[in-house]
Design a protein around this motif. Sequence first.
Motif, mmCIF file in Angstrom:
data_model
loop_
_atom_site.group_PDB
_atom_site.id
_atom_site.type_symbol
_atom_site.label_atom_id
_atom_site.label_comp_id
_atom_site.label_asym_id
_atom_site.label_seq_id
_atom_site.Cartn_x
_atom_site.Cartn_y
_atom_site.Cartn_z
ATOM 1 N N GLY A 169 1.004 -1.348 -0.149
ATOM 2 C CA GLY A 169 0.113 -0.093 -0.357
ATOM 3 C C GLY A 169 0.699 1.859 0.335
ATOM 4 O O GLY A 169 0.401 2.424 -0.620
ATOM 5 N N GLY A 170 2.104 1.406 0.855
ATOM 6 C CA GLY A 170 2.681 2.650 0.747
ATOM 7 C C GLY A 170 3.741 2.783 -0.799
ATOM 8 O O GLY A 170 3.439 3.186 -0.708
ATOM 9 N N LEU A 171 4.210 1.670 -1.003
ATOM 10 C CA LEU A 171 4.521 1.512 -2.157
ATOM 11 C C LEU A 171 3.490 2.274 -3.910
ATOM 12 O O LEU A 171 4.131 2.942 -4.166
ATOM 13 C CB LEU A 171 4.828 -0.051 -2.792
ATOM 14 N N ILE A 172 2.348 1.705 -3.403
ATOM 15 C CA ILE A 172 0.923 1.940 -4.914
ATOM 16 C C ILE A 172 1.450 3.703 -4.531
ATOM 17 O O ILE A 172 1.271 4.510 -5.038
ATOM 18 C CB ILE A 172 0.629 1.804 -4.534
ATOM 19 N N ARG A 173 1.281 3.640 -2.584
ATOM 20 C CA ARG A 173 1.095 5.274 -2.710
ATOM 21 C C ARG A 173 2.719 6.727 -2.928
ATOM 22 O O ARG A 173 1.680 7.354 -2.774
ATOM 23 C CB ARG A 173 0.036 5.446 -1.994
ATOM 24 N N GLY A 174 2.834 5.838 -3.540
ATOM 25 C CA GLY A 174 4.280 6.199 -4.012
ATOM 26 C C GLY A 174 5.302 6.236 -2.832
ATOM 27 O O GLY A 174 6.605 7.465 -2.792
ATOM 28 N N GLU A 175 4.768 6.206 -1.374
ATOM 29 C CA GLU A 175 6.132 6.688 -0.347
ATOM 30 C C GLU A 175 7.341 5.513 -1.010
ATOM 31 O O GLU A 175 7.197 4.381 -1.448
ATOM 32 C CB GLU A 175 5.217 5.803 0.748
ATOM 33 N N ARG A 176 8.611 5.628 -0.615
ATOM 34 C CA ARG A 176 9.327 4.773 -0.154
ATOM 35 C C ARG A 176 9.465 3.725 0.426
ATOM 36 O O ARG A 176 8.396 3.623 2.248
ATOM 37 C CB ARG A 176 10.515 5.899 -0.083
ATOM 38 N N LEU A 177 10.205 2.885 0.662
ATOM 39 C CA LEU A 177 10.023 1.004 1.202
ATOM 40 C C LEU A 177 10.794 1.789 2.472
ATOM 41 O O LEU A 177 12.073 2.071 3.046
ATOM 42 C CB LEU A 177 11.429 0.318 0.431
ATOM 43 N N PRO A 178 10.120 1.093 3.760
ATOM 44 C CA PRO A 178 10.663 1.895 5.352
ATOM 45 C C PRO A 178 11.494 0.908 5.305
ATOM 46 O O PRO A 178 11.518 -0.488 5.670
ATOM 47 C CB PRO A 178 9.232 2.104 6.142
ATOM 48 N N TRP B 209 14.098 6.424 -16.475
ATOM 49 C CA TRP B 209 15.030 6.019 -16.097
ATOM 50 C C TRP B 209 15.332 6.953 -14.327
ATOM 51 O O TRP B 209 15.535 5.642 -13.599
ATOM 52 C CB TRP B 209 16.862 6.756 -16.516
ATOM 53 N N ARG B 210 15.393 8.161 -14.361
ATOM 54 C CA ARG B 210 16.021 9.237 -13.176
ATOM 55 C C ARG B 210 14.468 8.738 -12.490
ATOM 56 O O ARG B 210 14.943 8.224 -11.384
ATOM 57 C CB ARG B 210 14.832 10.097 -13.596
ATOM 58 N N ILE B 211 13.262 8.137 -12.665
ATOM 59 C CA ILE B 211 11.714 8.003 -12.218
ATOM 60 C C ILE B 211 12.351 6.102 -11.598
ATOM 61 O O ILE B 211 11.620 5.873 -10.650
ATOM 62 C CB ILE B 211 11.317 8.081 -12.721
ATOM 63 N N ASN B 212 13.103 5.123 -12.543
ATOM 64 C CA ASN B 212 13.223 4.165 -11.801
ATOM 65 C C ASN B 212 14.043 4.366 -11.036
ATOM 66 O O ASN B 212 13.775 3.450 -10.425
ATOM 67 C CB ASN B 212 13.103 3.198 -13.323
ATOM 68 N N LEU B 213 15.044 5.229 -10.912
ATOM 69 C CA LEU B 213 15.754 4.837 -9.908
ATOM 70 C C LEU B 213 15.804 5.338 -8.899
ATOM 71 O O LEU B 213 15.770 5.182 -7.658
ATOM 72 C CB LEU B 213 17.358 6.420 -10.626
ATOM 73 N N ARG B 214 14.793 5.734 -8.661
ATOM 74 C CA ARG B 214 14.100 5.949 -7.394
ATOM 75 C C ARG B 214 13.557 5.807 -7.104
ATOM 76 O O ARG B 214 12.454 5.726 -6.077
ATOM 77 C CB ARG B 214 13.478 7.737 -7.994
ATOM 78 N N HIS B 215 12.509 4.629 -7.892
ATOM 79 C CA HIS B 215 10.908 3.807 -7.415
ATOM 80 C C HIS B 215 10.281 4.508 -7.209
ATOM 81 O O HIS B 215 9.020 4.011 -6.675
ATOM 82 C CB HIS B 215 11.442 3.070 -6.131
ATOM 83 N N ALA B 216 10.408 5.909 -7.992
ATOM 84 C CA ALA B 216 9.255 7.104 -7.718
ATOM 85 C C ALA B 216 7.889 6.427 -9.703
ATOM 86 O O ALA B 216 7.442 7.662 -9.427
ATOM 87 C CB ALA B 216 9.571 8.045 -8.064
ATOM 88 N N TRP B 217 7.210 5.054 -9.462
ATOM 89 C CA TRP B 217 6.999 4.568 -9.973
ATOM 90 C C TRP B 217 6.101 5.379 -10.092
ATOM 91 O O TRP B 217 4.468 5.693 -10.580
ATOM 92 C CB TRP B 217 6.382 3.528 -10.250
#
Length: 481
Positions: free
Chosen positions: A46-55, A111-119
């Motif tokens: 849920g946090g990943l889909i909301r755009g949050e980083r892995l805690p 590539w920048r989005i992928n590097l930050r896992h900000a899909w």
Amino acid sequence: MPAKPGKAYRSYAVSMPLNRGKAMRLRVMLRPWRLGLRRTLLLLEGGLIRGERLPRYVDAKQWEGFSQRQWDSITRQARAMMGSWIELRVIDFRSIVSHSTLDDGMKRELWRINLRHAWWEPVDDEAHRMARRIMKHLRKRHRFPNPMRCRTLSMDGKIAEIQPSAMGGTFPYWARISTLDKGRPIHAPLDIHSDLNPHLDPRDLETLANHLQIRFDEDGGMTVRLMTTQDKAEPRVQGDVVGLDWGLSSLFATSEGRLYGLRLFAWLQQRDEELLALTRDLARSNVGYRDSKRFRRLNKRIRDHVTNEVNRVLNLIADDRVMELVVEDLDFRHGGLSKRLNRIVTRAGRNAVRAKLERLHALKGITITRVNPAYTSQECLRCGWTSPGNRPDQKHFRCECCGYTCNADIVAATNIKARRSRPEDWRWIGRHTILSRLRKEHAQRCPDRSHCPSRRPEYGSPTSAKTKAKTDARVKKTTTS
């Protein structure tokens, strides 16, 4: 002073003899452990889909069912499962973007989005919308981790404390494992076989990590692995650079002209006959593959044999004189095997190679360089002519342009080593772009191309005279009918 190197982790299989009561108390932990993993993974998803980083830490203080120390181990294992899924999707995402026809500006943004896992970052622009579309496609192919299939309890020192035997005796170590019964831990002996694990010295307490992995097999057995740590090796600065090509006809071929694992394919063909006969018997008996002990044992035997061969051969290749290994990213497949066995061998071989290369880098300091494998088995070493007609069969290579002959696997390994000197963008560009660049280089090296084979004009790809004749005959038949 140079910075201290990091730590490398290894695991060793040990035996843990338990009576029936202790074994049952461990086994009843599996289902609640799975439910705890699912609860944690749902929170992380849920946090990943909301755009949050892995805690880095999951607060489970208010959760019930386990003690806080046990919840710490569960959340750590769930975070590792999700982290592994994310890293694999990063590779898939990068591959899709690199081989797409998008413009360079859009590729850089993705590539920048992928590097930050900000899909799933809540930003409404073209790049983020494209990233979400790509991840939607990837999630259909690769679901989030399913904890209900997990059979492993990964316990850290808080709930599985590894202690040396205080009075000597038969077992060098004992594990104090917390269970669901509060205040009633299990004291389990750990038997380390020096013949099987010569690198794990029971007297060397400095390399012992306070971590235990317990896996419950479908047949009712239990596999226990003990974790150790040691300093990572410094990268080697002197030695040879070796290119590696892998397959099944020869497990590994090197750019030095050596072939390894030549007997593996014959062994796999014998197992393939056994596998086909067994699947036919199971189909006639209306028995599922997962319900058959014979099928599971044969499957495990094949995976273990492939893994052992990969480790054995790579140990021979990666000796003291090797500084760098240049490898490709391909699967272990062969047309002479059934689809089911190809699937088993591909998964086992790919995982074994990846794990072994990581260990060689961490423990021996060998640099691992990955390159784009496109057309490495079809490019001539002498003139650079690239064509599928250069390989009349699986083993042999004969250039249609200059007549150069060699073993096909050795040609591929030599080209893989040569790709190391290519620009960085060669690793991510598509096959058509690579083929176009190889043709331009061939035109410069071979200006008089009157003797070169013809090409199909509709694709612009080189082809042999035999293939061209078949195409012309098919076109003629279509027009006349």
